[in-house]
Scaffold this motif. Structure first.
Motif, PDB file in Angstrom:
ATOM      1  N   ASN A  81      42.682  23.543  43.205  1.00 59.74           N
ATOM      2  CA  ASN A  81      42.240  23.627  42.052  1.00 59.74           C
ATOM      3  C   ASN A  81      41.623  23.994  41.056  1.00 59.74           C
ATOM      4  N   ARG A  82      40.061  22.998  41.882  1.00 61.58           N
ATOM      5  CA  ARG A  82      39.383  22.627  41.193  1.00 61.58           C
ATOM      6  C   ARG A  82      38.682  24.479  41.732  1.00 61.58           C
ATOM      7  N   MET A  83      38.205  24.837  42.369  1.00 59.92           N
ATOM      8  CA  MET A  83      37.786  26.141  43.245  1.00 59.92           C
ATOM      9  C   MET A  83      38.880  27.229  43.033  1.00 59.92           C
ATOM     10  N   ALA A  84      39.998  27.510  42.531  1.00 61.04           N
ATOM     11  CA  ALA A  84      40.653  28.754  42.160  1.00 61.04           C
ATOM     12  C   ALA A  84      40.195  28.472  40.676  1.00 61.04           C
ATOM     13  N   SER A  85      40.700  27.869  39.633  1.00 62.51           N
ATOM     14  CA  SER A  85      40.498  27.287  37.897  1.00 62.51           C
ATOM     15  C   SER A  85      39.712  28.863  37.645  1.00 62.51           C
ATOM     16  N   PRO A  86      38.921  28.180  37.638  1.00 63.83           N
ATOM     17  CA  PRO A  86      37.103  29.392  37.146  1.00 63.83           C
ATOM     18  C   PRO A  86      37.447  31.050  37.603  1.00 63.83           C
ATOM     19  N   LEU A  87      37.746  30.978  38.676  1.00 59.78           N
ATOM     20  CA  LEU A  87      38.203  32.420  39.093  1.00 59.78           C
ATOM     21  C   LEU A  87      39.972  32.657  38.501  1.00 59.78           C
ATOM     22  N   ILE A  88      40.295  31.432  38.404  1.00 58.94           N
ATOM     23  CA  ILE A  88      42.107  32.390  37.224  1.00 58.94           C
ATOM     24  C   ILE A  88      41.312  32.606  36.342  1.00 58.94           C
ATOM     25  N   SER A  89      40.385  31.907  35.332  1.00 57.70           N
ATOM     26  CA  SER A  89      40.118  31.821  33.894  1.00 57.70           C
ATOM     27  C   SER A  89      39.330  33.139  33.544  1.00 57.70           C
ATOM     28  N   LEU A  90      38.569  33.752  34.671  1.00 55.40           N
ATOM     29  CA  LEU A  90      37.456  34.955  34.729  1.00 55.40           C
ATOM     30  C   LEU A  90      38.816  36.081  34.673  1.00 55.40           C
ATOM     31  N   LEU A  91      39.814  35.808  36.192  1.00 54.91           N
ATOM     32  CA  LEU A  91      40.574  37.322  36.112  1.00 54.91           C
ATOM     33  C   LEU A  91      41.650  37.849  35.898  1.00 54.91           C
ATOM     34  N   LYS A  92      41.707  36.613  35.325  1.00 58.48           N
ATOM     35  CA  LYS A  92      43.589  37.007  34.382  1.00 58.48           C
ATOM     36  C   LYS A  92      43.816  37.691  33.080  1.00 58.48           C
ATOM     37  N   PRO A  93      42.297  37.345  32.204  1.00 62.73           N
ATOM     38  CA  PRO A  93      42.864  38.576  31.058  1.00 62.73           C
ATOM     39  C   PRO A  93      42.111  39.794  30.681  1.00 62.73           C
ATOM     40  N   VAL A  94      41.548  40.284  32.064  1.00 62.83           N
ATOM     41  CA  VAL A  94      41.162  41.531  32.967  1.00 62.83           C
ATOM     42  C   VAL A  94      42.639  42.863  32.142  1.00 62.83           C
ATOM     43  N   SER A  95      41.787  43.768  31.417  1.00 66.87           N
ATOM     44  CA  SER A  95      43.159  44.322  31.554  1.00 66.87           C
ATOM     45  C   SER A  95      43.534  45.767  32.231  1.00 66.87           C
ATOM     46  N   VAL A 147      39.922  52.353  46.244  1.00 69.52           N
ATOM     47  CA  VAL A 147      39.658  51.216  47.406  1.00 69.52           C
ATOM     48  C   VAL A 147      40.753  52.510  49.169  1.00 69.52           C
ATOM     49  N   PHE A 148      41.642  52.782  48.260  1.00 71.32           N
ATOM     50  CA  PHE A 148      43.101  53.799  48.930  1.00 71.32           C
ATOM     51  C   PHE A 148      43.462  54.684  48.661  1.00 71.32           C
ATOM     52  N   LYS A 149      42.229  54.837  47.873  1.00 74.80           N
ATOM     53  CA  LYS A 149      41.832  56.822  47.828  1.00 74.80           C
ATOM     54  C   LYS A 149      43.554  57.402  47.035  1.00 74.80           C
ATOM     55  N   SER A 150      44.370  56.870  47.118  1.00 71.26           N
ATOM     56  CA  SER A 150      45.652  57.755  46.416  1.00 71.26           C
ATOM     57  C   SER A 150      45.924  57.030  44.702  1.00 71.26           C
ATOM     58  N   ALA A 151      47.004  57.762  44.408  1.00 72.35           N
ATOM     59  CA  ALA A 151      47.428  57.284  43.412  1.00 72.35           C
ATOM     60  C   ALA A 151      48.552  56.338  43.356  1.00 72.35           C
ATOM     61  N   ASN A 152      49.224  56.531  44.314  1.00 68.51           N
ATOM     62  CA  ASN A 152      50.570  55.312  44.255  1.00 68.51           C
ATOM     63  C   ASN A 152      50.223  54.187  44.829  1.00 68.51           C
ATOM     64  N   PRO A 153      49.507  53.620  45.527  1.00 71.06           N
ATOM     65  CA  PRO A 153      49.055  52.415  46.265  1.00 71.06           C
ATOM     66  C   PRO A 153      48.380  52.170  45.527  1.00 71.06           C
ATOM     67  N   ALA A 154      46.884  52.971  44.277  1.00 71.73           N
ATOM     68  CA  ALA A 154      46.439  52.156  43.477  1.00 71.73           C
ATOM     69  C   ALA A 154      47.565  51.757  42.209  1.00 71.73           C
ATOM     70  N   ALA A 155      48.379  52.444  42.179  1.00 68.72           N
ATOM     71  CA  ALA A 155      49.074  51.797  40.468  1.00 68.72           C
ATOM     72  C   ALA A 155      50.124  50.322  41.197  1.00 68.72           C
ATOM     73  N   ILE A 156      50.393  50.541  42.725  1.00 68.42           N
ATOM     74  CA  ILE A 156      51.175  49.390  42.904  1.00 68.42           C
ATOM     75  C   ILE A 156      49.730  47.875  43.059  1.00 68.42           C
ATOM     76  N   TRP A 157      48.400  48.586  43.662  1.00 67.90           N
ATOM     77  CA  TRP A 157      47.486  47.747  43.258  1.00 67.90           C
ATOM     78  C   TRP A 157      47.485  46.508  41.845  1.00 67.90           C
ATOM     79  N   THR A 158      46.995  47.682  41.185  1.00 64.91           N
ATOM     80  CA  THR A 158      47.085  47.499  39.809  1.00 64.91           C
ATOM     81  C   THR A 158      47.892  46.567  39.447  1.00 64.91           C
ATOM     82  N   ILE A 159      49.548  46.812  39.738  1.00 68.69           N
ATOM     83  CA  ILE A 159      50.945  45.810  39.781  1.00 68.69           C
ATOM     84  C   ILE A 159      50.585  44.782  39.841  1.00 68.69           C
ATOM     85  N   PHE A 160      50.229  44.524  41.086  1.00 71.09           N
ATOM     86  CA  PHE A 160      50.281  43.481  42.342  1.00 71.09           C
ATOM     87  C   PHE A 160      49.197  42.553  41.297  1.00 71.09           C
ATOM     88  N   ILE A 161      48.030  42.577  41.123  1.00 69.83           N
ATOM     89  CA  ILE A 161      46.294  41.704  40.660  1.00 69.83           C
ATOM     90  C   ILE A 161      46.865  41.850  39.289  1.00 69.83           C
TER      91      ILE A 161
END
Length: 298
Positions: A140-154, A165-179
């Motif tokens: 909890n103490r390790m991940a809470s700062p990271l979540i607070s930092l990354l969650k508001p990113v557009s 990273v993926f050099k392709s549009a389709n996996p890049a879109a899937i990665w964006t949905i994932f994160i």
């Protein structure tokens, strides 16, 4: 000599049998049937209260739209023009005239496929991570700062990272949905684990239960409502992100279709796409809400 003849009295059983034989036969009384349970009257008032307000809201939206487009030359289509365009569009939603010219049905299905992949990966990673964060103070103490930092990113900020990273549009879109859709599941699952009554965990210690049994028998049933809330929020986020991602990556998808129609200055199709995106997102959310209603804390 007078002989007297003595008749012995008839036995009770014989007399009863004789009387029963002489008595007229009576039909057997049929077994009483239970009275039918009266059916509750149909709740018409409740049905009207459920159906009428959404229809009134939709009618107000269309009415305001029609009033704003009464003046000619605004460049914005009227509701009737948009309806006529929608009828023509959905008359053949699955046509193919090339890799970048396909019907709206194929675009919706391709977007849903990307959403399913990105959302599924987020669930596989986010739900166990939420259990770890909620169960163990160190995580909890390790991940809470990271979540607070990354969650508001557009979401659009994550897309270039995926393309790099993926050099392709389709996996890049899937990665964006994932994160972007992983955070509601992580946060809600962790909160649910932290709110499990301590008495339950004390009983597990007394019974010397293994950590696996604690998770499956105690934590999971208690956390399930929180988990399903996170899943519902995540699927809405995933469907929101895919439209923006496909506008930039291209290919086949509802987001790319909207951008392509804008390049063709076809505003009617853009409005139709807005309604389609909203209806599909609402259907996904209602489906998950139906699943959530089947589970309860008890």
């Amino acid at each position: 000599m007078v002989s007297a003849v003595f008749h012995s009295p008839a036995s009770p059983s014989t007399s009863t049998a004789a009387e029963a034989a002489k008595a007229p036969s009576t039909p057997a009384t049929p077994a009483a049937r239970p009275a039918p349970v009266p059916r509750a009257p149909f709740d018409w008032a409740g049905l009207v209260l459920k159906v009428l307000p959404p229809l009134v809201g939709l009618g107000l939206l269309i009415g305001v739209w029609a009033l704003l487009t009464l003046k000619q030359g605004t460049g914005f289509p009227t509701p009737l023009q948009t309806w006529d365009a929608a009828v023509k569009l959905f008359a053949d939603p699955f046509y193919r005239n090339g890799p970048n010219d396909q019907g709206i049905g194929w675009n919706i299905l391709n977007s849903l496929q990307r959403v399913a992949l990105g959302f599924g990966l987020a669930a596989l990673v986010g739900i166990p991570l939420g259990f770890l964060i909620g169960r163990f103070t160190f995580f909890n103490r390790m991940a809470s700062p990271l979540i607070s930092l990354l969650k508001p990113v557009s979401p659009l900020a994550w897309l270039p990272i995926g393309l790099l990273v993926f050099k392709s549009a389709n996996p890049a879109a899937i990665w964006t949905i994932f994160i972007c859709s992983i955070w509601p599941m992580v946060v809600n699952t962790a909160v649910g684990v932290q709110r499990v009554p301590q008495d339950y965990l004390n009983v597990a210690k007394v019974l010397n239960l293994s950590e696996w049994k604690v998770i499956t028998k105690i934590l999971f049933p208690s956390v399930l409502p929180y988990l399903l809330t996170g899943v519902r929020l995540s699927v809405g986020t995933a469907w929101l992100v895919i439209v923006a991602a496909e506008m930039l990556t291209g290919g086949v998808g509802i987001g790319f279709w909207v951008w392509d129609e804008w390049n063709n200055l076809n505003v009617q199709h853009i409005i139709i796409a807005i309604f389609v995106i909203g209806i599909v997102g609402l259907a996904l959310e209602q489906f998950l809400m139906l699943i959530a209603k089947r589970f309860s804390y008890e």
